[in-house]
Design an enzyme around this catalytic site. Structure first.
Site, PDB file in Angstrom:
ATOM      1  N   TYR A  22       0.627  -1.497  -0.036  1.00  0.00           N
ATOM      2  CA  TYR A  22       0.011   0.395   0.267  1.00  0.00           C
ATOM      3  C   TYR A  22       0.618   1.184  -0.082  1.00  0.00           C
ATOM      4  CZ  TYR A  22      -3.131  -3.677   1.198  1.00  0.00           C
ATOM      5  OH  TYR A  22      -3.335  -4.610   1.540  1.00  0.00           O
ATOM      6  N   TYR A 154     -13.702  -7.146   3.931  1.00  0.00           N
ATOM      7  CA  TYR A 154     -11.832  -7.166   3.088  1.00  0.00           C
ATOM      8  C   TYR A 154     -12.116  -8.423   3.189  1.00  0.00           C
ATOM      9  CZ  TYR A 154      -7.367  -6.875   2.478  1.00  0.00           C
ATOM     10  OH  TYR A 154      -5.593  -7.188   1.816  1.00  0.00           O
ATOM     11  N   ASP A 255     -14.381 -16.325   5.377  1.00  0.00           N
ATOM     12  CA  ASP A 255     -13.035 -16.416   5.514  1.00  0.00           C
ATOM     13  C   ASP A 255     -12.972 -16.252   7.120  1.00  0.00           C
ATOM     14  OD1 ASP A 255     -10.342 -14.735   4.916  1.00  0.00           O
ATOM     15  OD2 ASP A 255     -11.994 -13.270   3.834  1.00  0.00           O
ATOM     16  N   LYS A 284      -2.580 -17.056   7.065  1.00  0.00           N
ATOM     17  CA  LYS A 284      -2.296 -16.161   8.158  1.00  0.00           C
ATOM     18  C   LYS A 284      -1.531 -16.812   9.227  1.00  0.00           C
ATOM     19  CE  LYS A 284      -4.694 -11.280   7.547  1.00  0.00           C
ATOM     20  NZ  LYS A 284      -3.085 -11.161   7.448  1.00  0.00           N
TER      21      LYS A 284
HETATM   22  C1  LIG Z   1     -10.083 -12.233   6.159  1.00  0.00           C
HETATM   23  C2  LIG Z   1      -9.352 -11.836   5.299  1.00  0.00           C
HETATM   24  N1  LIG Z   1      -9.233 -12.403   4.201  1.00  0.00           N
HETATM   25  C3  LIG Z   1      -8.174 -11.874   3.160  1.00  0.00           C
HETATM   26  C4  LIG Z   1      -7.271 -11.689   3.199  1.00  0.00           C
HETATM   27  C5  LIG Z   1      -6.213 -11.773   2.422  1.00  0.00           C
HETATM   28  O1  LIG Z   1      -4.647 -13.040   2.739  1.00  0.00           O
HETATM   29  P1  LIG Z   1      -3.647 -12.077   2.252  1.00  0.00           P
HETATM   30  O2  LIG Z   1      -3.274 -11.137   2.594  1.00  0.00           O
HETATM   31  O3  LIG Z   1      -2.501 -13.593   2.907  1.00  0.00           O
HETATM   32  O4  LIG Z   1      -3.550 -12.444   1.025  1.00  0.00           O
HETATM   33  C6  LIG Z   1      -6.483 -11.473   4.354  1.00  0.00           C
HETATM   34  C7  LIG Z   1      -5.585 -10.284   4.960  1.00  0.00           C
HETATM   35  O5  LIG Z   1      -5.548  -9.479   5.939  1.00  0.00           O
HETATM   36  C8  LIG Z   1      -7.667 -11.354   5.729  1.00  0.00           C
HETATM   37  O6  LIG Z   1      -7.706 -10.526   6.500  1.00  0.00           O
END
Ligand SMILES: Cc1ncc(COP(=O)(O)O)c(C=O)c1O
Length: 440
Positions: A22, A154, A255, A284
Site C-alpha cells: 500500500y 475485506y 473467510d 495467516k
Molecule cells: C479476512 C481476510 N481475508 C483475506 C485476506 C488476504 O490474505 P493475504 O494477505 O494472505 O492475501 C486478509 C488479509 O488481511 C484477511 O484479513
C-alpha cells in the site's frame, strides 16, 4: 555470505527499488529496518528514537501466534529443509501436506472434508469463489455466478476478493466498474454480544431472497470484520445466513483467514455460532506466521458437485501449492497451539487488553474502544492522514512497541505468547499513539 549492506545503503536501495504494501513509489517515509526477531520482540538494525527493541503488537499482520524464532517451529522447518523444501504437487504428494489437510479437517467445523492448499489468503479466497462458481456451473445452473456479502468486509487484494471488499471504505473503490458487481448488504450491526436486530435480519432475508437465483455464494468474515475496520458482530447473523443460504440454495463461505486459530477466543469464529459454512478459508496464522500458506476447505457436496461437471476437476494449480516447508511448519504450529491452553491464553490477553485500553475511551477524538479475544481496537472519530499515522507510529515506537495504525484505527493483535507486562506495554503504546494521532 555477502557483506551486510549497512542501514544507510539498505534504506537508499529500499527507497529506490522496493515497493512496500500500500505504498507509493518511490517511498515517502523510511520503514524501520528489522535485524532479527525473537519471542514477541523485533530487534531493529539500529536504534530509532533511542529504541532498539520493539514489542510486536501486530504479530506480523496477525499471523505470528507463537512469536518469532520459536524453537519448535525452527526445528520443524530445519527438519523439512533437510528432506526437501519443495516439490510440485501435481501427480506427487508428501506427508507434510497430507498430514496438514487431515489435521485441518479434524479441527474445522463439521462437514468440511476436502482441502485445497493455496499460497496466500487472497488466493484461497479466489479458490473458494471458484469452487462455488464451478459447483453451480457443474450443477447446470451457470446463472448463479454473483456473490453477496455485507459492507465493511475485506477479503484480499486479488481480483475476485477485491469485488467483495467494502466498495466505499475499502482501498479498492478505484476499480468499481471493472470488478464484478456483487450484491452488498448493509454492514452487520455492531457488537459481539448484541441481540439480533429484526430489521437487519429482514434486510438480509429480503436481499438474499431477491437475488437467490443469480447468487453462487454469500462470502463473509465471521464475527470480526478485520481490515475493514475491526468491527465485531453477533454470531446470530452467521446462524441466520446459514439458514437463509440453505433455504435459498446459495453456498456460504466463511473467510477465517484473520479469525482462525483462536484469535477471537474460539478456535474458528464459526464455532461461536455453532454453524459450518460450505467453504472456509484459512491462512495467516496457519503457519504461525513463518511461511506463506493458506487453504480453502469445502464440503463433500461442493466437491462432488464440481466432479459431476463437464470439466470435472477444480481448475486451479499454483506452482507452490502444498509447499512441504510451509506445510511442515503449519503442522508444528497447529500442534503447538492445540497442545497448550490457547483459550486460556487468549482470555488472559483479552483481560489485559480490556484493562489496558480502558483509558483510551476518555482520550479526545476517540469514538469507541473494543476488545474481543486477542484483538484490541481504538476507533477514532476521523481517519488518520499520513501525518497522523506517522505521529501515531512514532509515539508507539517511543513507547517500545510496533503498531501499524490505519484508517480510523489504532489497534493490536499480539502473539498469544505475549506476557502480561508486554500486553500492558502494548496498551500504553496504543493510548500514546491515539493521543499523538489526534494532537493538532
Ligand atoms: C479476512 C481476510 N481475508 C483475506 C485476506 C488476504 O490474505 P493475504 O494477505 O494472505 O492475501 C486478509 C488479509 O488481511 C484477511 O484479513
Amino acid at each position: 555470505m555477502s557483506e551486510p549492506l549497512g542501514v544507510e545503503r539498505l534504506l537508499a536501495l529500499d527507497r529506490q527499488h522496493v515497493w512496500h504494501p500500500y505504498g507509493p513509489m518511490p517511498g515517502r517515509r523510511d520503514p524501520l529496518v528489522v535485524e532479527s526477531a525473537s519471542g514477541v520482540r523485533l530487534r531493529l538494525a539500529e536504534p530509532v528514537h533511542g529504541v532498539r527493541e520493539l514489542v510486536d503488537g501486530m504479530a506480523s499482520w496477525w499471523s505470528a501466534l507463537h512469536g518469532y524464532n520459536h524453537p519448535v517451529l525452527n526445528e520443524a522447518a530445519r527438519d523439512q529443509l533437510d528432506r526437501m523444501s519443495h516439490v510440485m504437487f501435481g501427480g506427487l504428494t508428501h506427508e507434510p501436506a497430507v498430514r496438514l489437510a487431515a489435521r485441518l479437517v479434524e479441527i474445522a467445523p463439521e462437514g468440511l472434508e476436502h482441502v485445497f492448499l493455496a499460497d496466500s489468503g487472497s488466493v484461497s479466497v479466489e479458490v473458494a469463489v471458484k469452487m462455488c462458481l464451478q459447483y453451480w456451473r457443474s450443477s447446470g445452473r451457470p446463472e448463479k455466478r454473483r456473490l453477496m456479502t455485507w459492507r465493511g468486509g475485506y477479503h484480499g487484494d486479488t481480483w475476485m476478493p477485491m469485488s467483495v471488499c467494502d466498495p466505499v471504505g475499502g482501498m479498492h473503490g478505484l476499480w468499481s466498474g471493472l470488478l464484478p458487481e456483487q450484491v452488498f448488504a448493509d454492514a452487520p450491526p455492531a457488537g459481539f454480544g448484541a441481540e439480533e436486530d429484526p430489521a437487519y435480519a429482514e434486510h438480509l432475508r429480503a436481499l438474499l431472497e431477491r437475488h437467490a437465483g443469480e447468487l453462487a455464494a454469500v462470502v463473509v468474515e465471521p464475527v470480526v470484520q478485520n481490515a475493514g475496520g475491526m468491527r465485531f458482530h453477533s454470531p446470530a447473523y452467521l446462524r441466520l445466513l446459514r439458514r437463509l443460504c440453505d433455504e435459498h440454495d446459495v453456498l456460504l463461505v466463511f473467510d477465517e483467514i484473520a479469525t482462525g486459530f483462536g484469535r477471537t477466543g474460539a478456535l474458528f469464529a464459526a464455532d461461536h455460532a455453532g454453524v459450518a459454512p460450505d467453504v472456509m478459508c484459512v491462512g495467516k496464522a496457519l503457519t504461525g506466521g513463518y511461511l506463506t500458506m493458506a487453504a480453502a476447505l469445502c464440503t463433500s457436496r461442493v466437491a462432488e458437485g464440481i466432479s459431476r461437471g463437464e470439466v470435472p476437476v477444480l481448475a486451479h494449480g499454483p506452482t507452490f501449492m502444498g509447499n512441504p516447508l510451509a506445510a511442515a511448519v503449519a503442522n508444528a504450529s497447529v500442534d503447538l497451539l492445540l497442545a497448550q491452553d490457547w483459550a486460556g491464553e487468549v482470555k488472559r490477553i483479552e483481560a489485559g487488553l480490556r484493562e489496558g485500553l480502558a483509558p483510551a475511551a476518555s482520550l479526545p477524538g476517540v469514538r469507541d474502544v473494543r476488545v474481543l479475544g486477542a484483538i484490541g481496537a481504538v476507533e477514532l472519530e476521523h481517519p488518520l492522514d499520513a501525518a497522523g499515522m506517522a505521529a501515531a507510529t512514532e509515539a508507539a515506537v517511543r513507547a517500545g512497541v510496533w503498531l501499524r495504525p490505519f484508517g480510523r484505527l489504532v489497534y493490536t493483535m499480539p502473539p498469544f505468547v505475549t506476557g502480561d507486562g508486554d500486553v500492558a506495554r502494548i496498551c500504553r503504546a496504543v493510548c500514546a499513539a491515539t493521543a499523538a494521532a489526534s494532537r493538532p
